[in-house]
Design an enzyme around this catalytic site. Structure first.
Site, short mmCIF file in Angstrom:
data_model
loop_
_atom_site.label_atom_id
_atom_site.label_comp_id
_atom_site.label_asym_id
_atom_site.label_seq_id
_atom_site.Cartn_x
_atom_site.Cartn_y
_atom_site.Cartn_z
N ARG A 86 0.83 -1.21 0.00
CA ARG A 86 0.00 0.00 0.00
C ARG A 86 0.86 1.26 0.00
O ARG A 86 0.55 2.24 -0.68
CB ARG A 86 -0.94 -0.01 1.20
CG ARG A 86 -1.93 1.15 1.20
CD ARG A 86 -2.98 1.01 2.26
NE ARG A 86 -2.41 1.08 3.61
CZ ARG A 86 -3.14 0.99 4.72
NH1 ARG A 86 -4.44 0.80 4.65
NH2 ARG A 86 -2.56 1.07 5.90
N LYS A 188 -2.41 6.81 1.30
CA LYS A 188 -2.24 7.19 2.70
C LYS A 188 -1.24 8.35 2.76
O LYS A 188 -0.06 8.18 3.09
CB LYS A 188 -1.78 5.99 3.52
CG LYS A 188 -2.06 6.14 5.02
CD LYS A 188 -1.87 4.83 5.74
CE LYS A 188 -2.11 4.93 7.23
NZ LYS A 188 -3.49 5.27 7.58
N GLU A 224 -16.12 6.86 3.90
CA GLU A 224 -15.29 6.49 5.05
C GLU A 224 -15.91 6.97 6.35
O GLU A 224 -16.77 7.86 6.37
CB GLU A 224 -13.86 7.03 4.90
CG GLU A 224 -13.09 6.36 3.77
CD GLU A 224 -11.61 6.19 4.09
OE1 GLU A 224 -11.11 6.84 5.02
OE2 GLU A 224 -10.95 5.38 3.41
#
Length: 345
Positions: A86, A188, A224
């Protein structure tokens, strides 16, 4: 900077989620098109140019994962290869040089091993939280990728997210967007979190745990839940989580999707979750590294609070998923192949 207390001086039962300057962290430097080998260092301060792109243009990404102490005293990691993958995706989005998976895993294990005395004892609910971080550095002022990069991993012991058991909280929807369509929501990166501080603060002041972010294009679908992924459990024994290019691909989410299907016999679904169709869910929650699962008692939308299972009691499916995943992480439940990596101390 204040150094961490000796392990013998730490109250393991009452750890919070706070920075702690442990003895060692890993640091690697990218320059002239390649990463150096990196090394452990006792210096907790990053020395960077004032022209670093991380300070001006947001060229920075990070990860979060944990090391767990098992009943027999071993230390293990939960799917750290997925964190490496990720982070590489986040790097690609910001034109940063990905850190190779093998080096990432070796660096994580070296930080855990060198700080092994700070991995909380089994039974306290505590873990050693690890924060891999990459930033663009070097002498730069133009809007273009940095000439150099730093990759570091530091660690700190953190306490159990829930004191006295898992508890539901209420969330509220917000006028604000977490990410732009086709933006960096799937990565992220620091900017995603900086933009969430204001809506999160407003939610807290209004008495809510955090914000339910809706899709930025239409504001009709849940994306989210604060800094975590959302899930709902339907009356038909389905585990449902939103699907969107703006959602961070949570390692916890994909682990729970797998466990819901293979361990609990549920139908696991990634798809649209419309905010005006909450009646389909009998339980709901947020999922991520910090809490594993944060049960959602209710969601406020257009001045109406929709309550799921209960505002005070955890739903049975949510509790089973939580117990199964934490059991795997702490070594009490058999893990699917490849999910656990041991740290040799």
């Amino acid at each position: 900077m204040t150094k961490a207390p000796a392990p013998s001086e730490i109250d393991w039962q009452n750890l919070g989620f706070n920075y702690m300057d442990l003895p060692y962290r890993f640091l690697a430097h990218y320059k002239d098109g390649q990463w150096d080998d990196g090394q452990l260092t006792e210096d907790a301060t990053l020395h960077i140019s004032e022209g670093s792109t991380a300070l001006h243009y947001g060229q920075a990404d990070f990860e979060g994962l944990k090391a767990y102490r098992t009943k027999n005293g071993d230390i293990q990691l939960f799917r750290p290869d997925r964190n490496a993958a990720r982070m590489q995706k986040s790097c690609e989005r910001l034109l940063m040089p990905p850190f190779p998976t093998d080096k990432f895993l070796a660096a994580v294990k070296s930080v855990v091993k060198s700080n092994a005395d700070y991995v909380p004892p089994y039974g306290t609910g505590g873990t050693l939280y690890l924060r891999p971080l990459m930033i663009g550095v070097g002498e730069n002022i133009g809007v273009h990728p940095a000439p150099e990069y730093l990759f570091t991993i530091f660690a700190m012991p953190v306490g159990a997210y829930y004191k006295g058991g898992v508890k539901p909280t209420n969330f509220t929807t917000s006028y604000y967007d977490r990410a732009a369509p086709h933006g960096t929501g799937q990565s992220k990166v620091g900017g995603n979190y900086g933009g969430s501080l204001l809506p999160g603060s407003e939610a807290h002041k209004a008495g809510y745990s955090d914000v339910i972010y809706l899709d930025p294009a239409t504001h009709t679908k849940i994306e989210e839940a604060g800094s975590a992924n959302f899930f709902g459990v339907t009356k038909n024994n389905e585990f449902v989580t939103p699907k969107s290019n703006s959602i961070l691909p949570s390692i916890t989410k994909y682990s729970l999707l797998y466990l819901a299907e293979h361990n609990l016999g549920m139908k696991a679904i990634e798809g649209d979750v419309f905010i005006n169709d909450l009646d389909r869910f009998v339980e709901a929650g947020a999922m991520g590294t910090a809490a594993v699962i944060a049960p959602i008692g209710g969601i406020e939308y257009q001045d109406q609070l929709h309550v799921f299972y209960s505002e005070t009691e955890v739903g049975p499916v949510t509790q089973k998923l939580y117990d199964t995943l934490t059991g795997i992480q702490f070594g009490d439940v058999k893990a699917p192949e490849g999910w656990i990596q041991k740290v040799e101390v």
